[in-house]
Design a protein around this motif. Structure first.
Motif, PDB file in Angstrom:
ATOM      1  N   GLU A  35       0.828  -1.213   0.000  1.00  0.00           N
ATOM      2  CA  GLU A  35       0.000   0.000   0.000  1.00  0.00           C
ATOM      3  C   GLU A  35       0.859   1.259   0.000  1.00  0.00           C
ATOM      4  O   GLU A  35       0.522   2.253  -0.660  1.00  0.00           O
ATOM      5  CB  GLU A  35      -0.986  -0.011   1.186  1.00  0.00           C
ATOM      6  N   THR A  36       1.997   1.214   0.707  1.00  0.00           N
ATOM      7  CA  THR A  36       2.869   2.396   0.739  1.00  0.00           C
ATOM      8  C   THR A  36       3.503   2.643  -0.630  1.00  0.00           C
ATOM      9  O   THR A  36       3.670   3.794  -1.053  1.00  0.00           O
ATOM     10  CB  THR A  36       3.949   2.246   1.826  1.00  0.00           C
ATOM     11  N   THR A  37       3.841   1.555  -1.319  1.00  0.00           N
ATOM     12  CA  THR A  37       4.352   1.704  -2.683  1.00  0.00           C
ATOM     13  C   THR A  37       3.329   2.434  -3.552  1.00  0.00           C
ATOM     14  O   THR A  37       3.683   3.344  -4.322  1.00  0.00           O
ATOM     15  CB  THR A  37       4.676   0.322  -3.284  1.00  0.00           C
ATOM     16  N   ALA A  38       2.064   2.062  -3.424  1.00  0.00           N
ATOM     17  CA  ALA A  38       1.015   2.731  -4.213  1.00  0.00           C
ATOM     18  C   ALA A  38       0.975   4.227  -3.907  1.00  0.00           C
ATOM     19  O   ALA A  38       0.845   5.053  -4.816  1.00  0.00           O
ATOM     20  CB  ALA A  38      -0.336   2.075  -3.932  1.00  0.00           C
ATOM     21  N   ALA A  39       1.112   4.569  -2.644  1.00  0.00           N
ATOM     22  CA  ALA A  39       1.077   5.990  -2.260  1.00  0.00           C
ATOM     23  C   ALA A  39       2.293   6.740  -2.801  1.00  0.00           C
ATOM     24  O   ALA A  39       2.169   7.840  -3.344  1.00  0.00           O
ATOM     25  CB  ALA A  39       1.005   6.113  -0.732  1.00  0.00           C
ATOM     26  N   VAL A  40       3.460   6.139  -2.660  1.00  0.00           N
ATOM     27  CA  VAL A  40       4.684   6.819  -3.130  1.00  0.00           C
ATOM     28  C   VAL A  40       4.640   6.982  -4.651  1.00  0.00           C
ATOM     29  O   VAL A  40       4.964   8.055  -5.185  1.00  0.00           O
ATOM     30  CB  VAL A  40       5.943   6.049  -2.672  1.00  0.00           C
TER      31      VAL A  40
END
Ligand code: 0X9
Ligand code: ZN
Length: 320
Positions: free
Chosen positions: A297-302
């Protein structure tokens, strides 16, 4: 490297090895560079991920692990680097980003502190929860500076302490620590190119924008909120995790001397702090079972932030 367990936490020795292996395996995209020495004289290395391109490129910075106990942060930096390296050839979105942006990634900023949380974790829960660096103060009677209070921005004015016993000890002067010196001077030297500064922490599920030291809003506040909110939406779309977006001082607490505020004030427009999972149940001791979902999920945000950064500079370039 094929079998490197990205869904586990790793001691520093393994992270050093991983950095070497990954730059040997993908030498045409990723190179390892010396950044400086820690207080306890360990080398700090960052990874540069870069593709040859005819376009004038911008750069982005990401650091993880400025706070020792936030183990999910270094795990995320490694995950993110793998994601880029595995996909830059076949995934047009990532390829496009890499054609236009160089990535600088520092997987563990506070190496001495990180090692301390590992070596003593089995015997003392207190030390697993060590936060600061390991510099020695008051004739060796107290240890550690909060590296995220030591940057040269409104130093030690609020939300930081001059007492070396405290968790938020700001150091003896701005940038007194070798780790913050190394990061500051590198970023200064590249600040014409760096347009995005991301610093990864846990926990709290927040995307924080400047400022921490004042309630004043940065001049690009609206754009920062928009880009941050879009990133939070992209994050939630993965596994349903809720994040809040806002100024540090508004939605968390006041802090001075933080890297993110410093980065914005030297002219890096897209400067954010991520506070990863969770929202308090496990806190800093996030179970390994949550690493994968957290990193996805953090990859998606970044990536959402980087798309926006890319578009902004691409359109302004093509407009002249
Ligand atoms: O206190 C901190 O440094 C960060 N929280 S943490 O629990 N990871 O330690 C928050 C930093 C946010 N940045 C600013 N408020 N400037
Ligand atoms: Zn932190």
């Amino acid at each position: 490297l094929e079998t490197y367990p990205y869904n586990r936490y790793h001691p520093m020795g393994e992270i050093y090895q991983w950095m070497s292996l990954i730059s040997e395996k993908y030498p045409e995209v990723v190179t390892q560079h010396f950044l400086g020495m820690t207080y306890e004289t360990r080398p700090m290395y960052y990874l540069k991920i870069s593709q040859p391109s005819n376009n004038p490129k911008k750069s982005i910075w990401m650091d993880c692990g400025i706070h020792a106990r936030e183990w999910i942060a270094p795990a995320f930096c490694q995950w993110f680097v793998r994601e880029i390296l595995q996909n830059y050839q076949d995934n047009s979105r990532i390829r496009r980003l890499l054609k236009n942006l160089d990535f600088y990634v520092l997987p563990v900023l506070n190496i001495d502190g990180y090692i301390y949380t590992w070596t003593t974790a089995s015997t003392s829960t207190l030390d697993r929860l060590w936060r600061k660096s390991r510099s020695s103060h008051n004739n060796g009677t107290c240890f550690g500076t909060d590296l995220n209070r030591n940057f040269n921005v409104s130093w030690c004015s609020i939300g930081a302490s001059k007492n070396c016993q405290d968790l938020t000890f700001c150091g003896t002067e701005p940038v007194s620590e070798p780790e913050t010196k190394a990061v500051s001077s590198f970023i200064e030297s590249k600040k014409e190119d760096i347009v995005c500064f991301l610093t990864i922490h846990s926990f709290g599920q927040l995307i924080l924008m400047p400022y921490g030291y004042t309630k004043n809003k940065p001049s690009n506040y609206k754009e920062l909120i928009q880009v941050g909110q879009k990133a939070a939406n992209a994050l939630k779309a993965k596994h349903g995790t809720n994040y809040r977006v806002g100024s540090s001082v508004d939605i968390l607490y006041a802090t001075s001397g933080s890297s993110r505020d410093w980065a914005l004030d030297i002219g890096i427009p897209f400067s954010y702090t991520f506070e990863l999972r969770d929202s308090g149940r496990y806190g800093f001791v996030l179970p390994e079972a949550q690493i994968q979902a957290t990193c996805e999920e953090t990859t998606a945000a970044v990536l959402s932030i980087l798309d926006d950064v890319y578009e902004k500079y691409w359109y302004s370039n093509s407009a002249g």
